[in-house]
Enzyme design. Structure first.
Site, PDB file in Angstrom:
ATOM      1  CE  LYS A   1      -4.049   1.945   2.457  1.00 41.02           C
ATOM      2  NZ  LYS A   1      -4.922   1.845   3.647  1.00 41.02           N
TER       3      LYS A   1
ATOM      4  CB  SER B   1      -8.240   3.798   2.585  1.00 38.51           C
ATOM      5  OG  SER B   1      -7.403   3.150   3.529  1.00 38.51           O
TER       6      SER B   1
ATOM      7  CB  SER C   1      -8.734   1.248   5.609  1.00 41.67           C
ATOM      8  OG  SER C   1      -9.370   2.485   5.462  1.00 41.67           O
TER       9      SER C   1
END
Lengths: 95, 491, 492
Positions: free
Chosen positions: B79, B160, B184
């Site tokens: 990420k 997210s 997330s």
């Protein structure tokens, strides 16, 4: 506790985010929607309740007083938008 | 060799150790898959071809001599919130324009130390603020899943960690790292048919992870199986002297916890998670999960978490407040974007106005407001008190039960642009956010499909630092659900 | 609620056109904690250095960096609290003070707002004329220093150096108990002395290790507190006095003209001696304090405090009391000696086994005068305690007179060397041989028969004879012997 446009401008100034008139108006609406929604917290009886300061029960780790970092100005300014002789360069600040 | 990307992490590990294939081979297979498919999914924002191949070759050398760590040679996606030395790290924000850290986050360093290979950086909501991956500066991520019945409209992967979810679900990496501040990891995992665990706050170091809300942020993996999550978390978690909020406890062997045995386990069903107007398929799935665990010998108990409904509004005070302060460092002075002006204040205001997207600005402004003079007690202090009550609810529930079972999300994946009202969007995290507010571990496990053929997940919530029970129970759910559905490859 | 602990003292009043005014002063002293590394990072606290040298990625607020507290700094803060006889809070909280400034990389300063590590304490002052004054300490908290913006290095730009960013500071906040510029100066001097005794701050005001924000207001004597102005960052004790004097006069003039004082932040310009409003700081401050979520509450047990208490040195007040008691010194002398811990130690080494009053006269007299002249502390002025002690011994055993000793000290200062050796080399040994003294006296009497005749009526003239004899002996004649023989020979 509704937010008006002047308040939006004040907090935008505090947050150092410039907002246009249109944006200020839109943000005013959005913030009020969110603030209206969080108003429901007023239903909760919080009398005598301690605010949470740390979610994990542990004592704070401390480090010994040793110099083991720094002396790396190249790394410090590696990503700087403007620099001169290892200083960060910014527009003139008036004190 | 094109089917190498079909293997899950445990299988890759076995294959590499058994010399069935090399890390270079599987790494190249993934790089090829990314190069072919990423344009359609937009999961990766940077692909580190050369670095990946170099790391793979180094792993192969170790594997050849019978050495190597727990993840030796396994290609992963990271990420964009994790600082990776010399590699694009921008939290998918314009304000970190061009930022390449001179340091490596503790979690990714742990992965590299265990031999993992980095394929690239994954798309995400800007600064991890979003539930649909629609706030990224680098554009929306597309969910590999689509609704059945001829509707080919793209869907969001959740957020997210949307890039992490999409890439893992589309087999563009073996597994991915994510972070979870309000859901997330778990929400996108649920929306893409993956397993995702948010460990207990303090289990993974936050050092080198771009901060959103410091008291809530935790790193965790998104994987295709429960075992893969156990393997990943084993490597990601560690004590860290550089993070004061990271615990000094040794990391247990999570894989060893996968005994498949939940006999006598007490599973709590919190009644407050039964929402008005909850879709039937969610209700049905939840009941299904209860039945599965009961059949496996677990004892089901009703419990009450009375302050559940207040978790989300309290979260939307605490998280923006912390974010407003955490994001103050993006001022155009030391790194990232600078929009020039002769006046330093104007430089700040222009930089931050152009650098942050609308959702980030909205949260920074909310956070600034709730901390401002005269409002602190009414908002922030009250929210932190409510948080104490939420934590207390869980503590009381866990006096009677070992683990809680809830739905992971209130709905399946939706289309981009479908949810425009911020509060409506925030409601996506209604089942996950309580867990962050109390600092507890939570895992999402794929458990079924909705009527449109989209994946749905169940969530297990554990006691603090009892990830082992979560993995054990999740393993049983996984086996009972036998979730084998796959999105039809269109990308 | 501010309590006025002082009785108005007319000596402190400032007379204005409309009557007397009284100053009310409170100080916020920022003292840099003596530590090797910074409060929340492991980079060096060394003064100076090349730009951004002593800077870690934490100090530069790179994304994802986290603070880890320096245990030694916590101990130093507790130690200081104990030295100020203050309440130690075993649980305190770090808060973020949010504001934007180029030399504040995080966009917030980590400080302590609601729950400081140290609570109320007191500092005792001995004012030369008014005697004891107690100044209350409101609190002491730990915080990070900011970096430095320099405005005159690059035309049209400012440059930022973060070497100081993150250095540990103690902010010591006094109660508004101070009523004159002299008291303010005495307070900072005393605080500095205490910090130096404790070793928690080097007190070096030139390097910015100690600086003060001075809150000044005026009122009618004993009346309601007036509106205060805060004079920021005053970095010398002399400037503190000047700034207060200027600010008092400015405020009095405004009030006597029927004006009102704006509560504002001001800056003292040492060159012009005036304070001016800091326009840039006038924008409404809203620091949005909240507990730093990167740091847990700072908690320790009583044993932690006790261990620090056990290692506390003798503090100036106690040392002064002991010196008065042990050496029979006056409060004034003892007070002077304890100002600098090194001076006190120097004195004690000199006084060891000697007459303490003689020792204090030499230390605070001739040696202090010399030290002052060369701008060094007494203990570091080039004469060791051993050397000075030997010199005093030479007087005590009659080898030299006090007057010759002053000459010997001058030689020691100029050329170095041990006093006994100097006395021998330069032939300064006192003449105690009565025969030799008698011969000189006889010579002087013979040369001045008229004066010798007058001396019986004017006994004061004996002094003149002593002078003559001493001159002829090159100062080496033993004064007691000269007096005795003279008295006998002149028939006094």
């Amino acid at each position: 506790m509704a937010v008006d446009e002047a308040t939006v401008r004040r907090i935008a100034k505090l947050a150092r985010i410039s907002v246009s008139d249109d944006q200020a108006h839109a943000i005013e609406g959005e913030l009020n929607t969110i603030l209206d929604w969080v108003e429901q917290l007023n239903e909760v009886n919080v009398e005598g309740v301690e605010p949470m300061t740390s979610v994990v029960e542990m004592s704070m780790k401390m480090r010994d007083d040793e110099v083991a970092d720094g002396e790396c100005p190249e790394k410090v300014i590696a990503n700087a938008p403007a620099n001169e002789e290892h200083f960060y360069l910014v527009p003139k600040v008036v004190e | 060799m094109s089917d190498l990307t079909e293997l899950n992490l445990a299988q890759v590990r076995e294959g590499l150790r058994g010399k069935d294939f090399t890390s270079r081979e599987i790494t190249d297979a993934y790089l090829e898959a990314i190069d072919t498919s990423n344009a359609a999914l937009n999961a990766y924002i940077t692909v580190t071809h050369d670095k990946a191949r170099a790391m793979a070759d180094a792993s192969d050398a170790k594997l050849a001599s019978g050495e190597g760590g727990a993840l030796e040679g396994v290609p992963l996606g990271i990420k964009d919130l994790f600082a990776t030395e010399g590699v694009h790290t921008q939290a998918c924000s314009h304000i970190l324009d061009g930022f390449e850290p001179t340091y490596e986050s503790t979690v990714t360093q742990n992965l590299w130390d265990d031999g993992a290979v980095m394929l690239g950086k994954l798309n995400m909501d800007e600064f991890a603020m979003g539930s649909s991956n629609e706030t990224s500066y680098y554009g929306n991520v597309v969910n590999p899943w689509r609704r059945s019945g001829g509707d080919n409209a793209p869907l969001v992967p959740g957020g997210s960690s949307g890039g992490s979810a999409s890439a893992t679900a589309a087999h563009l990496c073996v597994a991915a790292t994510g972070t979870d501040t309000g859901g997330s990891i778990r929400q996108p995992a649920a929306l893409t048919g993956l397993v995702g665990i948010k460990p207990t706050y303090g289990r993974c170091s936050r050092w080198g992870i771009v901060a959103f809300a410091s008291s809530l942020d935790q790193a965790g993996p998104l994987t295709r199986t429960v075992r893969d999550s156990a393997i990943m978390l084993n490597s990601m978690a560690s004590p860290d002297p550089k993070d004061t909020t990271c615990v000094d406890m040794p990391v247990p062997d999570y894989e060893a916890a996968l005994t498949g045995d939940v006999r006598g386990l007490k599973v709590g069903i919190p009644k407050e998670y039964r929402l008005d107007g909850m879709p039937d398929e969610i209700e049905t799935l939840w009941q299904q999960g209860i039945d599965w665990l009961r059949s496996a010998g677990a004892e089901i108990k009703d419990v009450s978490l009375p302050h559940t409904k207040y978790a989300l509004p309290a979260y939307y005070i605490v998280a923006p407040a912390e974010a407003s302060s955490n994001l103050a460092r993006y001022d155009g002075v030391r790194y990232g974007l600078r929009v020039p002006d002769d006046d330093v204040v104007a430089m700040y205001e222009k930089t931050r106005s152009e650098g942050f997207g609308p959702e980030v600005k909205r949260r920074v402004l909310i956070g600034t407001y709730v901390l401002s003079a005269g409002y602190y007690d009414a908002y922030y202090l009250r929210a932190q008190k409510v948080r104490t009550l939420i934590k207390r609810d869980f503590e009381q529930a866990f006096e009677d039960v070992d683990v809680l079972l809830t739905p992971a999300t209130p709905s399946a994946a939706f289309a981009p642009g479908e949810i425009t009202d911020p509060v409506h969007m925030y409601l996506n995290d209604i089942f996950t956010v309580t867990v962050n507010m109390a600092g507890l571990p939570g895992i999402a496990v794929p458990a079924g499909l909705d009527p449109k053929g989209l994946p749905l997940g169940l969530q297990l919530i554990g006691k603090a630092f009892d990830e082992e029970t979560l993995f054990r129970t999740a393993g049983v759910l996984e086996e009972a659900a036998d979730f084998t559905a796959r999105p039809e490859k269109w990308w | 609620m501010i309590v006025d602990t002082r009785t108005p003292n007319p000596k402190n009043f400032i007379s204005g056109a409309t009557g007397d005014w009284e100053l009310v002063i409170g100080l916020e002293v920022h003292a840099q904690i003596t530590s090797k590394s910074k409060l929340f990072s492991a980079s060096s606290t060394s003064f100076g250095g090349e730009p951004n040298d002593h800077v870690s990625l934490v100090d530069a607020a790179m994304p994802g960096m986290l603070p880890v507290i320096n245990k030694y700094c916590v101990e130093q803060a507790v130690r200081t609290g104990l030295g100020l006889k203050a309440k130690i809070n075993k649980r305190s909280v770090f808060d973020r003070k949010n504001y934007f400034y180029p030399d504040l990389p995080q966009g917030y300063q980590i400080s302590q707002f609601k729950d400081p590590i140290v609570g109320e304490g007191t500092v005792h002052l001995d004012m030369p004329e008014d005697g004891a004054v107690e100044v209350g300490i409101e609190r002491l908290h730990m915080e990070q220093d900011a970096g430095k913006s320099i405005h005159d290095l690059v035309p049209g730009k400012s440059v930022v150096d973060l070497n100081r960013s993150g250095v540990a500071l103690m902010e010591i906040v006094s109660k508004p108990d101070i009523r004159s510029a002299d008291e303010a100066k005495a307070y900072v001097t005393k605080l500095r002395t205490i910090l130096r005794y404790l070793g928690t701050c080097d007190g070096n005001m030139e390097e910015g290790s100690l600086r003060a924000d001075v809150n000044v207001s005026v009122r009618e004597p004993g009346g309601e507190f007036g509106t205060r102005c805060e004079i920021k960052n005053v970095n010398s004790i002399r400037f503190i006095g000047q700034a207060i004097d200027y600010e008092a006069r400015r405020q009095i003039d405004i009030l006597e003209d029927g004006g009102e004082i704006d509560q504002e932040t001001r800056l003292f310009d040492p060159k012009s001696g005036v304070t001016r409003s800091m326009r840039s700081k006038e924008e409404a401050h809203d620091y949005r304090y909240f507990p730093d979520p990167d740091l847990l509450p700072l908690e320790f047990d009583q044993a932690f405090v006790d261990e620090i208490a056990a290692s506390l040195p003798e503090l100036p007040d106690e040392k002064q009391a002991r010196m008065i008691e042990q050496y029979g010194l006056s409060a004034y002398d003892a007070g002077l000696l304890v100002d600098e811990p090194e001076t006190a130690a120097f004195f004690e080494a000199v006084a060891e086994g000697r007459d303490a009053k003689v020792a204090v006269n030499w230390v605070m007299g001739d040696l202090a005068a010399h030290a002052n002249q060369v701008g060094k502390p007494v203990a570091d002025a080039g004469i060791s305690a051993g050397q000075l002690g030997s010199l005093i011994d030479l007087i005590a055993d009659g080898t030299i007179s006090g007057k010759i000793a002053k000459d010997v000290l001058d030689i020691m200062i100029a050329e170095g060397g041990e006093p006994a050796q100097i006395v021998q080399d330069k032939g300064l040994k006192q003449v105690t041989d009565t025969g030799a003294i008698e011969a000189i006296i006889d010579e002087v009497i013979a040369e001045n028969p008229d004066k010798a005749a007058q001396v019986k009526e004017k006994p004061k003239m004996a002094g003149w004879f002593v002078g003559q004899v001493m001159q002829k002996s090159g100062g080496k004649a033993n004064p007691q012997a000269v007096n005795a023989i003279l008295a006998q020979k002149l028939g006094l």
